[in-house]
Design a protein around this motif. Structure first.
Motif, PDB file in Angstrom:
ATOM      1  N   THR A 183       0.853  -1.184   0.000  1.00 31.54           N
ATOM      2  CA  THR A 183       0.000   0.000   0.000  1.00 31.54           C
ATOM      3  C   THR A 183       0.895   1.242   0.000  1.00 31.54           C
ATOM      4  OG1 THR A 183      -1.645  -1.187   1.308  1.00 31.54           O
ATOM      5  CG2 THR A 183      -1.828   1.218   1.257  1.00 31.54           C
ATOM      6  N   PRO A 184       0.679   2.172  -0.931  1.00 31.61           N
ATOM      7  CA  PRO A 184       1.497   3.398  -0.933  1.00 31.61           C
ATOM      8  C   PRO A 184       1.340   4.166   0.380  1.00 31.61           C
ATOM      9  CG  PRO A 184       0.284   3.176  -2.996  1.00 31.61           C
ATOM     10  CD  PRO A 184      -0.252   2.124  -2.060  1.00 31.61           C
ATOM     11  N   ILE A 185       2.416   4.796   0.809  1.00 31.18           N
ATOM     12  CA  ILE A 185       2.441   5.526   2.075  1.00 31.18           C
ATOM     13  C   ILE A 185       1.312   6.564   2.129  1.00 31.18           C
ATOM     14  CG2 ILE A 185       3.786   7.080   3.560  1.00 31.18           C
ATOM     15  CD1 ILE A 185       4.916   4.229   3.441  1.00 31.18           C
ATOM     16  N   ARG A 186       1.105   7.313   1.054  1.00 34.83           N
ATOM     17  CA  ARG A 186       0.061   8.341   1.050  1.00 34.83           C
ATOM     18  C   ARG A 186      -1.336   7.745   1.165  1.00 34.83           C
ATOM     19  NH1 ARG A 186       0.985  13.477   2.594  1.00 34.83           N
ATOM     20  NH2 ARG A 186       3.036  14.024   1.874  1.00 34.83           N
ATOM     21  N   GLU A 187      -1.511   6.514   0.744  1.00 31.33           N
ATOM     22  CA  GLU A 187      -2.812   5.869   0.949  1.00 31.33           C
ATOM     23  C   GLU A 187      -3.024   5.526   2.424  1.00 31.33           C
ATOM     24  OE1 GLU A 187      -4.172   2.706  -1.571  1.00 31.33           O
ATOM     25  OE2 GLU A 187      -3.304   3.676  -3.349  1.00 31.33           O
ATOM     26  N   ILE A 188      -1.950   5.370   3.157  1.00 30.93           N
ATOM     27  CA  ILE A 188      -2.050   5.081   4.592  1.00 30.93           C
ATOM     28  C   ILE A 188      -2.364   6.365   5.351  1.00 30.93           C
ATOM     29  CG2 ILE A 188      -0.851   4.222   6.641  1.00 30.93           C
ATOM     30  CD1 ILE A 188       1.032   2.697   4.672  1.00 30.93           C
ATOM     31  N   VAL A 189      -1.537   7.382   5.142  1.00 29.67           N
ATOM     32  CA  VAL A 189      -1.641   8.595   5.949  1.00 29.67           C
ATOM     33  C   VAL A 189      -2.453   9.706   5.296  1.00 29.67           C
ATOM     34  CG1 VAL A 189       0.535   8.101   7.128  1.00 29.67           C
ATOM     35  CG2 VAL A 189       0.524   9.607   5.123  1.00 29.67           C
ATOM     36  N   GLY A 190      -2.759   9.586   4.029  1.00 29.23           N
ATOM     37  CA  GLY A 190      -3.518  10.625   3.336  1.00 29.23           C
ATOM     38  C   GLY A 190      -2.662  11.838   3.018  1.00 29.23           C
ATOM     39  N   ASP A 191      -3.343  12.916   2.630  1.00 33.29           N
ATOM     40  CA  ASP A 191      -2.643  14.145   2.245  1.00 33.29           C
ATOM     41  C   ASP A 191      -2.081  14.897   3.440  1.00 33.29           C
ATOM     42  OD1 ASP A 191      -3.164  13.730  -0.463  1.00 33.29           O
ATOM     43  OD2 ASP A 191      -5.087  14.782  -0.355  1.00 33.29           O
ATOM     44  N   ASP A 192      -2.665  14.689   4.610  1.00 33.36           N
ATOM     45  CA  ASP A 192      -2.236  15.409   5.809  1.00 33.36           C
ATOM     46  C   ASP A 192      -1.814  14.408   6.891  1.00 33.36           C
ATOM     47  OD1 ASP A 192      -1.836  17.027   7.998  1.00 33.36           O
ATOM     48  OD2 ASP A 192      -3.765  18.060   7.844  1.00 33.36           O
ATOM     49  N   PRO A 193      -0.511  14.111   6.966  1.00 30.62           N
ATOM     50  CA  PRO A 193      -0.058  13.136   7.960  1.00 30.62           C
ATOM     51  C   PRO A 193      -0.318  13.565   9.396  1.00 30.62           C
ATOM     52  CG  PRO A 193       1.802  14.025   6.712  1.00 30.62           C
ATOM     53  CD  PRO A 193       0.566  14.606   6.123  1.00 30.62           C
ATOM     54  N   VAL A 194      -0.364  14.864   9.657  1.00 24.83           N
ATOM     55  CA  VAL A 194      -0.656  15.353  11.009  1.00 24.83           C
ATOM     56  C   VAL A 194      -2.091  14.982  11.380  1.00 24.83           C
ATOM     57  CG1 VAL A 194      -0.901  17.405  12.460  1.00 24.83           C
ATOM     58  CG2 VAL A 194       1.053  17.195  10.901  1.00 24.83           C
ATOM     59  N   GLU A 195      -3.009  15.202  10.469  1.00 26.26           N
ATOM     60  CA  GLU A 195      -4.409  14.837  10.719  1.00 26.26           C
ATOM     61  C   GLU A 195      -4.533  13.329  10.947  1.00 26.26           C
ATOM     62  OE1 GLU A 195      -8.742  14.801   8.501  1.00 26.26           O
ATOM     63  OE2 GLU A 195      -7.182  16.131   7.735  1.00 26.26           O
ATOM     64  N   PHE A 196      -3.821  12.547  10.142  1.00 27.26           N
ATOM     65  CA  PHE A 196      -3.843  11.094  10.323  1.00 27.26           C
ATOM     66  C   PHE A 196      -3.346  10.733  11.723  1.00 27.26           C
ATOM     67  CE2 PHE A 196      -1.478   7.142  10.535  1.00 27.26           C
ATOM     68  CZ  PHE A 196      -2.439   6.229  10.151  1.00 27.26           C
ATOM     69  N   ALA A 197      -2.199  11.289  12.115  1.00 26.13           N
ATOM     70  CA  ALA A 197      -1.597  10.965  13.414  1.00 26.13           C
ATOM     71  C   ALA A 197      -2.523  11.351  14.561  1.00 26.13           C
ATOM     72  CB  ALA A 197      -0.250  11.665  13.561  1.00 26.13           C
ATOM     73  N   GLU A 198      -3.117  12.521  14.474  1.00 22.87           N
ATOM     74  CA  GLU A 198      -3.972  12.976  15.562  1.00 22.87           C
ATOM     75  C   GLU A 198      -5.279  12.187  15.629  1.00 22.87           C
ATOM     76  OE1 GLU A 198      -4.076  17.285  15.371  1.00 22.87           O
ATOM     77  OE2 GLU A 198      -1.898  17.360  15.623  1.00 22.87           O
ATOM     78  N   THR A 199      -5.785  11.776  14.478  1.00 20.90           N
ATOM     79  CA  THR A 199      -6.969  10.916  14.455  1.00 20.90           C
ATOM     80  C   THR A 199      -6.626   9.546  15.018  1.00 20.90           C
ATOM     81  OG1 THR A 199      -7.871  12.099  12.557  1.00 20.90           O
ATOM     82  CG2 THR A 199      -8.739   9.888  12.970  1.00 20.90           C
ATOM     83  N   PHE A 200      -5.483   9.001  14.629  1.00 18.62           N
ATOM     84  CA  PHE A 200      -5.006   7.716  15.140  1.00 18.62           C
ATOM     85  C   PHE A 200      -4.878   7.782  16.662  1.00 18.62           C
ATOM     86  CE2 PHE A 200      -1.549   4.757  16.219  1.00 18.62           C
ATOM     87  CZ  PHE A 200      -1.977   3.598  15.582  1.00 18.62           C
ATOM     88  N   LEU A 201      -4.311   8.862  17.155  1.00 17.90           N
ATOM     89  CA  LEU A 201      -4.071   9.032  18.587  1.00 17.90           C
ATOM     90  C   LEU A 201      -5.366   9.099  19.392  1.00 17.90           C
ATOM     91  CD1 LEU A 201      -2.012   9.500  20.858  1.00 17.90           C
ATOM     92  CD2 LEU A 201      -2.193  11.931  20.367  1.00 17.90           C
ATOM     93  N   ARG A 202      -6.417   9.634  18.818  1.00 20.16           N
ATOM     94  CA  ARG A 202      -7.686   9.754  19.552  1.00 20.16           C
ATOM     95  C   ARG A 202      -8.191   8.406  20.052  1.00 20.16           C
ATOM     96  NH1 ARG A 202      -9.684  13.031  15.152  1.00 20.16           N
ATOM     97  NH2 ARG A 202      -8.675  15.027  15.475  1.00 20.16           N
ATOM     98  N   ASN A 203      -7.790   7.336  19.407  1.00 19.55           N
ATOM     99  CA  ASN A 203      -8.191   6.000  19.841  1.00 19.55           C
ATOM    100  C   ASN A 203      -7.524   5.594  21.160  1.00 19.55           C
ATOM    101  OD1 ASN A 203      -9.885   5.220  17.561  1.00 19.55           O
ATOM    102  ND2 ASN A 203      -7.986   5.343  16.403  1.00 19.55           N
TER     103      ASN A 203
END
Length: 124
Positions: free
Chosen positions: A75-95
């Motif tokens: 899976t390409p990295i951008r498909e994992i984290v999307g266009d905004d890696p900060v948003e991905f990280a913070e959404t991931f962290l909310r769990n």
């Protein structure tokens, strides 16, 4: 007996083993996935401020699982984290927000305000 004393000083030895196992899993990833996972790890450590060891390890294991699976699927990295890696990280962290140190401070603030209100009502 000695292990209990040592753990009081240094923290859980089992959690240290789990953390080392997580780091080894990340190290075995292909270079591009490893780079992305390490960057997310760093951000989550700084931004997340998770004080509960079991919560931290759960989060890191889930991060390793995600990147291992994505690497296996190519899976390409951008498909994992999307266009905004900060948003991905913070959404991931909310769990895993239950283990953040700020929760203790939120409870402390609420209790202090409750005490102040009670003192105010008693003075009236």
């Amino acid at each position: 007996m000695a292990a209990g004393w040592i753990e009081k000083v240094t923290g859980s030895l089992e959690q240290k083993k789990q953390y080392r196992a997580y780091k080894a899993r990340i190290e075995r990833l292909p270079a591009n996935y490893r780079t992305a996972a390490e960057a997310l790890d760093r951000y989550l450590m700084y931004y997340g401020s998770i004080a509960a060891g079991d919560t931290l390890l759960s989060m890191l294991d889930d991060l390793a699982d995600l990147f291992e699976q994505c690497a296996a699927d190519r899976t390409p990295i951008r498909e994992i984290v999307g266009d905004d890696p900060v948003e991905f990280a913070e959404t991931f962290l909310r769990n895993y927000a239950g283990g953040q140190w700020i929760n203790k401070e939120r409870e402390r603030l609420t209790a202090a305000i409750d005490r102040a209100e009670a003192d105010e009502a008693g003075a009236s």
